[in-house]
Design a protein around this motif. Structure first.
Motif, PDB file in Angstrom:
ATOM      1  N   CYS A  71       9.988  -4.484  45.334  1.00 26.90           N
ATOM      2  CA  CYS A  71       8.948  -4.779  46.321  1.00 26.90           C
ATOM      3  C   CYS A  71       7.777  -3.804  46.166  1.00 26.90           C
ATOM      4  O   CYS A  71       6.625  -4.189  46.357  1.00 26.90           O
ATOM      5  CB  CYS A  71       9.521  -4.688  47.727  1.00 26.90           C
ATOM      6  N   GLN A  76       2.859  -9.037  46.871  1.00 27.20           N
ATOM      7  CA  GLN A  76       2.938  -9.462  48.274  1.00 27.20           C
ATOM      8  C   GLN A  76       3.142  -8.313  49.262  1.00 27.20           C
ATOM      9  O   GLN A  76       3.032  -8.510  50.465  1.00 27.20           O
ATOM     10  CB  GLN A  76       4.083 -10.471  48.460  1.00 27.20           C
ATOM     11  N   TRP A 101      13.946  -6.606  46.539  1.00 29.00           N
ATOM     12  CA  TRP A 101      13.501  -7.646  45.595  1.00 29.00           C
ATOM     13  C   TRP A 101      13.803  -9.002  46.214  1.00 29.00           C
ATOM     14  O   TRP A 101      14.754  -9.141  46.989  1.00 29.00           O
ATOM     15  CB  TRP A 101      14.276  -7.521  44.279  1.00 29.00           C
ATOM     16  N   CYS A 102      12.990 -10.000  45.878  1.00 29.27           N
ATOM     17  CA  CYS A 102      13.335 -11.386  46.203  1.00 29.27           C
ATOM     18  C   CYS A 102      12.851 -12.274  45.075  1.00 29.27           C
ATOM     19  O   CYS A 102      12.088 -11.835  44.200  1.00 29.27           O
ATOM     20  CB  CYS A 102      12.773 -11.818  47.561  1.00 29.27           C
ATOM     21  N   TYR A 105       9.137 -12.699  43.683  1.00 30.16           N
ATOM     22  CA  TYR A 105       8.439 -11.494  43.235  1.00 30.16           C
ATOM     23  C   TYR A 105       7.283 -11.862  42.301  1.00 30.16           C
ATOM     24  O   TYR A 105       7.451 -12.699  41.410  1.00 30.16           O
ATOM     25  CB  TYR A 105       9.421 -10.572  42.477  1.00 30.16           C
TER      26      TYR A 105
HETATM   27  S1  SF4 Z   1       7.621 -11.182  47.992  1.00 30.15           S
HETATM   28 FE1  SF4 Z   1       9.738 -10.548  47.731  1.00 30.15          FE
HETATM   29  S2  SF4 Z   1       9.694  -9.021  46.076  1.00 30.15           S
HETATM   30 FE2  SF4 Z   1       7.600  -9.244  46.868  1.00 30.15          FE
HETATM   31  S3  SF4 Z   1       7.392  -7.641  48.442  1.00 30.15           S
HETATM   32 FE3  SF4 Z   1       8.012  -9.512  49.473  1.00 30.15          FE
HETATM   33  S4  SF4 Z   1      10.267  -9.379  49.576  1.00 30.15           S
HETATM   34 FE4  SF4 Z   1       9.567  -7.912  48.032  1.00 30.15          FE
END
Ligand code: SF4
Length: 110
Positions: A71, A76, A101-102, A105
Protein backbone atom coordinates in the motif's frame (compact mmCIF):
# COMPACT_ATOMS: atom_id res chain seq x y z
CA UNK A 1 -7.74 56.02 3.66
CA UNK A 2 -5.49 54.47 0.98
CA UNK A 3 -7.20 52.22 -1.60
CA UNK A 4 -4.05 50.26 -2.31
CA UNK A 5 -2.54 47.65 -0.05
CA UNK A 6 0.99 48.48 1.00
CA UNK A 7 3.73 45.86 1.13
CA UNK A 8 3.40 45.28 4.88
CA UNK A 9 -0.37 44.77 4.61
CA UNK A 10 0.09 42.41 1.66
CA UNK A 11 2.63 40.30 3.59
CA UNK A 12 0.35 40.20 6.63
CA UNK A 13 -2.57 39.06 4.44
CA UNK A 14 -0.40 36.36 2.84
CA UNK A 15 0.78 35.15 6.24
CA UNK A 16 -2.82 34.95 7.47
CA UNK A 17 -3.89 33.01 4.37
CA UNK A 18 -0.95 30.62 4.69
CA UNK A 19 -1.75 30.06 8.36
CA UNK A 20 -5.36 29.26 7.50
CA UNK A 21 -4.28 26.73 4.86
CA UNK A 22 -1.85 25.04 7.27
CA UNK A 23 -4.55 24.86 9.96
CA UNK A 24 -7.03 23.32 7.50
CA UNK A 25 -4.49 20.73 6.31
CA UNK A 26 -3.59 19.86 9.91
CA UNK A 27 -7.27 19.41 10.79
CA UNK A 28 -7.81 17.11 7.78
CA UNK A 29 -4.76 15.03 8.76
CA UNK A 30 -6.02 14.76 12.35
CA UNK A 31 -9.48 13.74 11.09
CA UNK A 32 -7.95 11.05 8.87
CA UNK A 33 -5.99 9.57 11.78
CA UNK A 34 -9.25 9.17 13.74
CA UNK A 35 -10.72 6.80 11.13
CA UNK A 36 -11.07 3.08 11.99
CA UNK A 37 -8.66 0.53 10.58
CA UNK A 38 -10.01 -1.53 7.68
CA UNK A 39 -10.95 -5.01 8.94
CA UNK A 40 -9.73 -7.88 6.78
CA UNK A 41 -13.23 -9.40 7.01
CA UNK A 42 -14.91 -6.23 5.74
CA UNK A 43 -16.94 -7.35 2.65
CA UNK A 44 -15.12 -4.94 0.31
CA UNK A 45 -11.76 -5.91 1.80
CA UNK A 46 -12.59 -9.59 1.19
CA UNK A 47 -13.74 -8.84 -2.37
CA UNK A 48 -10.46 -7.05 -3.13
CA UNK A 49 -8.32 -9.59 -1.23
CA UNK A 50 -6.96 -6.92 1.11
CA UNK A 51 -4.15 -8.25 3.28
CA UNK A 52 -3.02 -6.22 6.27
CA UNK A 53 0.46 -7.71 5.84
CA UNK A 54 1.51 -7.82 2.19
CA UNK A 55 4.29 -10.27 3.01
CA UNK A 56 1.62 -12.91 3.71
CA UNK A 57 0.01 -12.76 0.26
CA UNK A 58 -0.03 -16.13 -1.48
CA UNK A 59 1.64 -15.35 -4.84
CA UNK A 60 0.20 -18.57 -6.31
CA UNK A 61 -3.33 -17.47 -5.50
CA UNK A 62 -2.87 -13.88 -6.72
CA UNK A 63 -0.98 -13.92 -10.00
CA UNK A 64 -0.61 -10.11 -10.21
CA UNK A 65 1.10 -9.89 -6.82
CA UNK A 66 4.79 -8.95 -6.70
CA UNK A 67 6.78 -8.98 -3.44
CA UNK A 68 7.64 -5.27 -3.67
CA UNK A 69 3.97 -4.24 -3.93
CA UNK A 70 2.66 -2.57 -0.79
CA UNK A 71 0.00 0.00 0.00
CA UNK A 72 2.87 2.38 0.77
CA UNK A 73 3.82 2.51 -2.93
CA UNK A 74 0.30 2.25 -4.38
CA UNK A 75 -1.27 5.08 -6.33
CA UNK A 76 -4.47 4.84 -4.29
CA UNK A 77 -2.90 5.57 -0.90
CA UNK A 78 -3.59 8.97 0.64
CA UNK A 79 -2.56 10.70 3.85
CA UNK A 80 0.72 11.49 5.52
CA UNK A 81 3.95 9.76 4.53
CA UNK A 82 5.40 7.99 7.56
CA UNK A 83 2.04 7.05 9.10
CA UNK A 84 1.49 3.28 9.37
CA UNK A 85 -2.28 3.55 8.80
CA UNK A 86 -3.48 5.79 5.99
CA UNK A 87 -6.61 6.43 3.93
CA UNK A 88 -7.05 4.62 0.60
CA UNK A 89 -9.28 5.83 -2.23
CA UNK A 90 -10.90 2.39 -2.49
CA UNK A 91 -11.91 2.15 1.17
CA UNK A 92 -13.44 5.52 2.08
CA UNK A 93 -13.81 6.15 5.80
CA UNK A 94 -11.22 3.51 6.74
CA UNK A 95 -7.44 3.33 7.10
CA UNK A 96 -5.30 0.66 5.48
CA UNK A 97 -1.95 -0.59 6.71
CA UNK A 98 0.88 0.80 4.59
CA UNK A 99 2.44 -2.69 4.63
CA UNK A 100 -0.78 -4.12 3.22
CA UNK A 101 -1.83 -5.10 -0.28
CA UNK A 102 -4.97 -5.73 -2.30
CA UNK A 103 -5.59 -7.07 -5.79
CA UNK A 104 -6.25 -3.67 -7.37
CA UNK A 105 -2.81 -2.40 -6.42
CA UNK A 106 -1.45 0.18 -8.91
CA UNK A 107 2.17 1.27 -8.69
CA UNK A 108 2.58 4.93 -7.82
CA UNK A 109 4.57 6.68 -10.57
CA UNK A 110 8.00 7.99 -9.74
S1 SF4 B 1 -5.77 0.08 -3.51
FE1 SF4 B 1 -5.22 -1.75 -2.36
S2 SF4 B 1 -2.98 -1.88 -2.49
FE2 SF4 B 1 -3.58 0.22 -3.03
S3 SF4 B 1 -3.46 1.38 -1.10
FE3 SF4 B 1 -5.56 0.69 -1.33
S4 SF4 B 1 -5.64 -1.27 -0.20
FE4 SF4 B 1 -3.49 -0.79 -0.59
Amino acid sequence: MSETMNRREALAALATAAGTLVAAATARAADAKALPHLAVNDPTAVALAYHEDGAKVDAKQFATYKPEQRCSNCLQLQGQAGDTWRPCNLFPGKLVNTNGWCKVYVKKPG
